[in-house]
Scaffold this active site. Structure first.
Site, mmCIF file in Angstrom:
data_model
loop_
_atom_site.group_PDB
_atom_site.id
_atom_site.type_symbol
_atom_site.label_atom_id
_atom_site.label_comp_id
_atom_site.label_asym_id
_atom_site.label_seq_id
_atom_site.Cartn_x
_atom_site.Cartn_y
_atom_site.Cartn_z
ATOM 1 N N SER A 208 17.358 15.058 10.696
ATOM 2 C CA SER A 208 18.079 13.981 11.368
ATOM 3 C C SER A 208 17.116 13.259 12.294
ATOM 4 C CB SER A 208 19.230 14.563 12.198
ATOM 5 O OG SER A 208 19.786 13.580 13.041
ATOM 6 N N TYR B 140 22.012 20.767 17.955
ATOM 7 C CA TYR B 140 21.848 20.081 16.676
ATOM 8 C C TYR B 140 20.422 19.538 16.544
ATOM 9 C CZ TYR B 140 22.700 16.448 13.106
ATOM 10 O OH TYR B 140 22.656 15.648 11.982
#
Length: 268
Positions: free
Chosen positions: A144, A157
């Site tokens: 990401s 995350y």
């Protein structure tokens, strides 16, 4: 002329294939003649994805909870039994987060690392012997932009996505001489249910969307750009809007400037 990999007849295994970018990447690969292996936890949703793809009879559904090592081993056995080879593995299954560090329990920290890092590591290690025996194949990891930048509300995350990026870099160096290629994909904001399913500090689904995700890149467009980049053999693939791409560039040129930018950002 640069090489371009034709997917016709290739076996492509995608995790997290029941929805979102996993589903759209499957559709893009199937449209190009690939045979898909669709994996996620829910059989019925995978089955409806399979039936929506071009040539549904060429694709198989292999349900598994990727955090369960026995289920992963069993899934791998089924894949080999039914397809005999794997040309691409796209590690896409993942879980996001929307919570401040001070509000995130250790249980939630571990849950995110389990899905976004350890499960991808274990599946890749399980499948690696097939790639080594074939002396060919591509292993892709969906990281990401958050794994390159680190923003508010996404600490666990961001950490897990950064970890899988570095693990993939080491893997690439180790298997390059065996004909295996490794790519890492860094999505920015894409219109999916990722924010709705993101965990809050207590480890429960947030249950609503974020403005940035709602205004993000269409999932179909993301899939087309990403699959084309993989076919071109790209190893570092950033797919997102101008803001995300700018952030990635600034992170390399001037980390200090990036940190200032992030402090001022309204991300939730």
């Amino acid at each position: 002329m640069a090489k371009f990999e034709n997917l016709d007849g290739k076996v492509v295994w995608i995790t997290g294939a029941s929805s979102g970018i996993g589903k759209t990447m499957a559709a893009e690969c199937a449209a190009q003649g690939a045979q898909l292996i669709l994996t996620a936890r829910r059989v019925d949703e995978l089955e409806s994805v399979r039936l929506s793809l071009t040539n549904p009879e060429h694709h198989i559904v292999v349900a598994a909870d990727l955090t369960n090592e026995n289920q992963v081993r069993h899934a791998y056995e089924q894949v080999l039994q039914r397809k005999g080879r794997i040309d691409w593995l796209i590690n896409n299954a993942g879980l996001s987060q929307r919570a401040l560090i001070s509000e995130t329990s250790m249980q939630t920290e571990r849950a995110i690392m389990e899905v976004d890092y350890f499960s991808q590591v274990f599946l890749t290690k399980t499948v690696l012997p097939t790639f080594l025996a074939q002396k060919s194949g591509r292993i892709a990891f969906v990281s990401s932009v958050a794994g390159l930048l680190g923003t508010q509300y996404r600490a666990s995350y961001s950490a897990a996505k950064a970890a899988i990026h570095m693990w993939a870099n080491s893997l690439r160096a180790e298997v390059a001489q065996d004909g295996i290629e490794v790519s890492v994909i860094f999505p920015g904001f894409v219109k999916t249910n990722v924010s709705i399913n993101a965990l809050n500090g207590e480890g429960k689904a947030q249950g609503y969307d974020n403005e940035a995700t709602a205004n993000g890149l269409e999932a179909d467009d993301f899939a087309k750009i990403t699959i084309k980049a993989l076919q071109q053999g790209q190893e570092y693939i950033v797919v997102g809007g101008r803001k995300e791409k700018l952030g990635v560039v600034v992170s390399r040129l001037s980390p200090k400037t990036l940190y200032k930018m992030i402090r001022k950002m309204k991300v939730k």
